[in-house]
Design an enzyme around this catalytic site. Structure first.
Site, mmCIF file in Angstrom:
data_model
loop_
_atom_site.group_PDB
_atom_site.id
_atom_site.type_symbol
_atom_site.label_atom_id
_atom_site.label_comp_id
_atom_site.label_asym_id
_atom_site.label_seq_id
_atom_site.Cartn_x
_atom_site.Cartn_y
_atom_site.Cartn_z
ATOM 1 N N ASP A 23 0.751 -1.275 0.126
ATOM 2 C CA ASP A 23 0.147 0.120 0.133
ATOM 3 C C ASP A 23 0.881 1.199 0.099
ATOM 4 O O ASP A 23 1.930 1.218 0.421
ATOM 5 C CB ASP A 23 -1.019 -0.038 1.250
ATOM 6 C CG ASP A 23 -1.969 -0.897 1.238
ATOM 7 O OD1 ASP A 23 -1.995 -1.873 0.299
ATOM 8 O OD2 ASP A 23 -2.687 -0.932 2.261
ATOM 9 N N TYR A 115 -6.604 2.223 6.035
ATOM 10 C CA TYR A 115 -6.755 1.547 7.426
ATOM 11 C C TYR A 115 -7.848 0.515 7.420
ATOM 12 O O TYR A 115 -8.240 0.001 8.711
ATOM 13 C CB TYR A 115 -7.424 2.840 8.490
ATOM 14 C CG TYR A 115 -6.690 4.062 8.056
ATOM 15 C CD1 TYR A 115 -5.377 4.215 8.663
ATOM 16 C CD2 TYR A 115 -7.309 5.017 7.347
ATOM 17 C CE1 TYR A 115 -4.715 5.390 8.259
ATOM 18 C CE2 TYR A 115 -6.595 6.458 7.098
ATOM 19 C CZ TYR A 115 -5.171 6.523 7.325
ATOM 20 O OH TYR A 115 -4.657 7.664 7.473
ATOM 21 N N HIS A 165 4.086 -2.102 2.932
ATOM 22 C CA HIS A 165 4.156 -1.187 2.324
ATOM 23 C C HIS A 165 5.528 -0.734 1.800
ATOM 24 O O HIS A 165 6.384 -0.703 2.036
ATOM 25 C CB HIS A 165 3.883 0.398 3.352
ATOM 26 C CG HIS A 165 2.558 0.161 4.292
ATOM 27 N ND1 HIS A 165 2.342 -0.621 5.335
ATOM 28 C CD2 HIS A 165 1.439 0.530 3.979
ATOM 29 C CE1 HIS A 165 1.432 -0.498 5.839
ATOM 30 N NE2 HIS A 165 0.783 0.323 4.958
HETATM 31 NI NI NI Z 1 -2.280 3.241 3.378
#
Ligand code: NI
Length: 219
Positions: A23, A115, A165
């Site tokens: 992400d 989230y 991430h």
């Molecule tokens: Ni995010």
């Protein structure tokens, strides 16, 4: 494929499957290194991109899709989708999808809500499956590669979707070590779409997916 990428032939047989997902990118330096590392290891992954980060990285995203990775969206400004009006939701998600369509061509571009927070409205508006996760090493927290690798290896099971991430150097290092460790344990790294397909799960609009374990065998 949702990302418009090339079809990948998989000889999965009895292999254990796992989907690495990233992400908040793209970020040229770190995403670049991750793509190179994944290519070397013949591992597929899924990238949920933030719309405002796309401009200037189109070549990288094209390469991502061409390599067989799945491309999805993570809103335009990384916002909590449950706080949006219908109109703002369409801007955040639709605008990001439109940007991707401009240079990748038509695609579904599945949504990962920032989230992991969704509600009934978001499920109705999503216009595609919602991808959540089953393993979260919280790689953004301390950026400690050893701890991130250990957290994933300790919890991972067949059919899991791992949240990471690709904007942190430590996460790229950790992800490539995770690929090496799990490949040696017989895992195959697939996109979320491939995971669902190989497990016979039909993607449905507005449905949240966290993992695709093998169905329990009746005994
Ligand atoms: Ni995010």
């Amino acid at each position: 494929m949702a990302g418009g990428g090339a079809q990948v032939e998989l000889d999965t047989g009895p292999a254990k499957l796992v989907a690495l997902t990233f992400d908040d990118g793209p970020r040229r330096s770190t995403t670049r290194r991750l793509l190179d590392g994944l290519e070397l290891r013949e591992a597929n992954a899924t990238f949920f991109l933030v719309g405002e980060r796309i401009e200037g990285c189109e070549d990288l995203i094209e390469e991502m899709a061409e390599a067989g990775h799945q491309v999805g969206v993570h809103t335009f400004n990384h916002v909590l989708v449950t706080e949006l009006s219908r109109e703002d939701f369409d801007l955040q998600v639709g605008k990001t999808r439109a940007l991707l369509t401009d240079f990748l061509g038509e695609g579904e571009f599945w949504l990962r809500p920032p989230y992991g927070i969704v509600d009934d409205s978001v499920e109705r508006w999503a216009d595609g499956p919602l991808v959540l996760w089953s393993v979260d090493p919280e790689d953004w927290k301390d950026r400690d590669t050893d701890r991130i690798v250990a957290a994933v290896l300790e919890h991972v099971q067949d059919g899991d979707i791992i949240l990471m991430h690709d904007i942190y150097e430590s996460s790229v290092d950790a992800a490539l070590r995770i690929v090496d460790a799990l490949t040696s344990q017989g895992y195959v790294f697939v996109t979320v779409e491939q995971l669902m397909d190989l497990r016979g799960v039909e993607p449905e609009c507005g449905v949240c997916y966290r993992a695709c374990p093998l169905p329990e065998e009746e005994s």
